[in-house]
Design a protein around this motif. Structure first.
Motif, PDB file in Angstrom:
ATOM      1  N   ARG A  30       0.331  -9.674  -5.884  1.00 55.76           N
ATOM      2  CA  ARG A  30       1.640 -10.121  -6.347  1.00 55.76           C
ATOM      3  C   ARG A  30       2.291  -9.122  -7.300  1.00 55.76           C
ATOM      4  O   ARG A  30       3.507  -8.934  -7.284  1.00 55.76           O
ATOM      5  CB  ARG A  30       1.530 -11.497  -7.003  1.00 55.76           C
ATOM      6  N   GLU A  31       1.488  -8.479  -8.141  1.00 52.48           N
ATOM      7  CA  GLU A  31       2.046  -7.504  -9.074  1.00 52.48           C
ATOM      8  C   GLU A  31       2.497  -6.226  -8.361  1.00 52.48           C
ATOM      9  O   GLU A  31       3.241  -5.421  -8.923  1.00 52.48           O
ATOM     10  CB  GLU A  31       1.019  -7.141 -10.151  1.00 52.48           C
ATOM     11  N   ARG A  32       2.038  -6.044  -7.130  1.00 53.84           N
ATOM     12  CA  ARG A  32       2.393  -4.829  -6.393  1.00 53.84           C
ATOM     13  C   ARG A  32       3.783  -4.931  -5.757  1.00 53.84           C
ATOM     14  O   ARG A  32       4.313  -3.953  -5.281  1.00 53.84           O
ATOM     15  CB  ARG A  32       1.354  -4.573  -5.295  1.00 53.84           C
ATOM     16  N   ILE A 150      -7.841  -4.228   6.088  1.00 50.20           N
ATOM     17  CA  ILE A 150      -6.951  -3.159   5.626  1.00 50.20           C
ATOM     18  C   ILE A 150      -6.229  -3.579   4.356  1.00 50.20           C
ATOM     19  O   ILE A 150      -6.165  -2.827   3.367  1.00 50.20           O
ATOM     20  CB  ILE A 150      -5.927  -2.791   6.727  1.00 50.20           C
ATOM     21  N   LEU A 151      -5.671  -4.790   4.363  1.00 51.89           N
ATOM     22  CA  LEU A 151      -4.936  -5.267   3.193  1.00 51.89           C
ATOM     23  C   LEU A 151      -5.861  -5.435   1.987  1.00 51.89           C
ATOM     24  O   LEU A 151      -5.489  -5.111   0.848  1.00 51.89           O
ATOM     25  CB  LEU A 151      -4.246  -6.582   3.525  1.00 51.89           C
ATOM     26  N   ASP A 156      -7.843  -3.041  -3.274  1.00 48.93           N
ATOM     27  CA  ASP A 156      -8.889  -2.393  -4.078  1.00 48.93           C
ATOM     28  C   ASP A 156      -8.479  -1.001  -4.549  1.00 48.93           C
ATOM     29  O   ASP A 156      -9.085  -0.454  -5.475  1.00 48.93           O
ATOM     30  CB  ASP A 156     -10.189  -2.293  -3.270  1.00 48.93           C
ATOM     31  N   ARG A 157      -7.463  -0.419  -3.904  1.00 49.78           N
ATOM     32  CA  ARG A 157      -7.017   0.921  -4.280  1.00 49.78           C
ATOM     33  C   ARG A 157      -5.940   0.834  -5.354  1.00 49.78           C
ATOM     34  O   ARG A 157      -5.272  -0.183  -5.504  1.00 49.78           O
ATOM     35  CB  ARG A 157      -6.466   1.663  -3.069  1.00 49.78           C
ATOM     36  N   PRO A 161       2.713   5.274  -3.809  1.00 51.23           N
ATOM     37  CA  PRO A 161       3.941   5.155  -3.012  1.00 51.23           C
ATOM     38  C   PRO A 161       3.680   4.962  -1.519  1.00 51.23           C
ATOM     39  O   PRO A 161       4.451   4.288  -0.832  1.00 51.23           O
ATOM     40  CB  PRO A 161       4.651   6.486  -3.284  1.00 51.23           C
ATOM     41  N   ALA A 162       2.591   5.537  -1.019  1.00 49.46           N
ATOM     42  CA  ALA A 162       2.282   5.396   0.404  1.00 49.46           C
ATOM     43  C   ALA A 162       1.857   3.980   0.762  1.00 49.46           C
ATOM     44  O   ALA A 162       1.926   3.576   1.925  1.00 49.46           O
ATOM     45  CB  ALA A 162       1.176   6.379   0.794  1.00 49.46           C
ATOM     46  N   GLN A 163       1.440   3.228  -0.240  1.00 51.43           N
ATOM     47  CA  GLN A 163       0.925   1.891   0.017  1.00 51.43           C
ATOM     48  C   GLN A 163       1.996   0.969   0.601  1.00 51.43           C
ATOM     49  O   GLN A 163       1.723   0.158   1.489  1.00 51.43           O
ATOM     50  CB  GLN A 163       0.377   1.301  -1.276  1.00 51.43           C
ATOM     51  N   THR A 164       3.225   1.111   0.112  1.00 49.68           N
ATOM     52  CA  THR A 164       4.316   0.280   0.613  1.00 49.68           C
ATOM     53  C   THR A 164       4.518   0.484   2.105  1.00 49.68           C
ATOM     54  O   THR A 164       4.687  -0.480   2.869  1.00 49.68           O
ATOM     55  CB  THR A 164       5.623   0.605  -0.130  1.00 49.68           C
TER      56      THR A 164
END
Length: 312
Positions: A30-32, A150-151, A156-157, A161-164
């Protein structure tokens, strides 16, 4: 714990649900501020008796590890099962729900209805009336499992910026998969459960061969590969071409043959050492598999039997 909420006139949103549940996630995305699927991780709950109102989003509960017996109630139906690693539960938007028993560790994937609609448009469904996600109490779906892992891995990482970009694509893929595989307007395609791996078969074989002197139950074999007894029965037959009971008996007969050929133990002791209830039962099953009685097999292979063994 016991919590009961009356069904709300307005379905509960992804943001509101954390304040409605009687327990809190141990980790969350949620914080992401991910724009796709929201992931909440929950620890096992040993004593559950909760009723919750309908959601305005779709929910997938994926079990990454452990097992627990859980009762689910939705849409007038009640389902009881052993939820084990790899099992997913799919609850569509608009369903109030009942949960009782024990809950395993879960990754709860919350999929916005707008994401399903967007994926539907991309697959040619111009109207939301062409999409209705099925209620599924229990499934082993490799696509859902892969997406969930994957999610969970991204959770855990550290944020990046690539995460979005990764999460957006994976979320959209999950929405497309739900439309393809769980839309009530699509034909149901039976899914075969994945076969047991070579490592799992080897683990089961080693366990069986180490415990041939006693009765071996299906429940304990299922626990070795962390699935329910029901799923284990089907998985084992699919993976080996025989039932687990037949496989265990074949292991017993092979061990008995080795003991007869390599030792001078009385046949009554061979029977007990290979898990047969008595020598008469041993003789019948040995003859069925080998075509000889144990005594005839011993004579054929030239071994002298101990005097304590009763001829067959």
């Amino acid at each position: 714990m016991s919590t009961i909420y009356e069904t709300a006139e307005n379905p509960v949103s992804i943001d509101e649900i954390v304040h409605v549940l009687s327990h809190r996630p141990i980790a969350t995305t949620r914080e992401r501020e991910w724009s796709g699927v929201t992931v909440d991780m929950y620890a096992p709950l040993p004593d559950v008796s909760d009723r919750y109102p309908a959601l305005d989003h779709h929910l997938i509960c994926y079990c990454p590890s452990g097992s627990a017996r859980l009762v689910q109630g939705r849409d007038g139906s009640v389902h009881e099962s052993l939820v084990s690693a790899g099992v997913s539960m799919l609850m569509p938007a608009g369903y109030d729900s009942l949960w009782e028993g024990s809950a395993s560790a879960t990754a709860r994937l919350r999929i916005p209805a707008a994401l399903i609609s967007s994926a539907g448009e991309q697959t040619g469904r111009r109207s939301t009336s062409q999409i209705e996600i099925r209620n599924v109490f229990e499934t082993r779906d490799p696509v859902i499992e892969h997406v969930a892992l994957i999610l969970m891995g991204e959770l855990d990482r550290k944020p990046h910026p690539a995460q979005t970009l990764i999460v957006d694509h994976v979320s959209f893929a999950l929405a497309a998969h739900l439309i393809r595989s769980y839309n009530v307007f699509e034909p149901v395609v039976p899914q075969l459960p994945p076969a047991l791996s070579k490592v799992e078969i080897a683990r089961l074989t080693a366990y069986i061969e180490s415990n041939l002197d006693r009765q071996i139950g299906l429940v304990e074999l299922a626990a070795i590969v962390n699935v329910s007894r029901f799923h284990f029965t089907r998985l084992f037959k699919q993976s080996t071409g025989m039932t687990a009971i037949s496989f265990v008996e074949q292991c017993r007969i092979r061990r008995a043959q080795s003991l007869i050929m390599e030792t001078a133990l009385p046949l009554s002791e061979v029977a007990l050492m290979t898990g047969f209830s008595d020598q008469s039962h041993f003789t019948r099953r040995f003859h069925r598999h080998v075509g000889y009685t144990p005594a005839a097999f011993a004579r054929e292979h030239g071994r002298r039997r101990g005097v304590k063994g009763k001829p067959n």
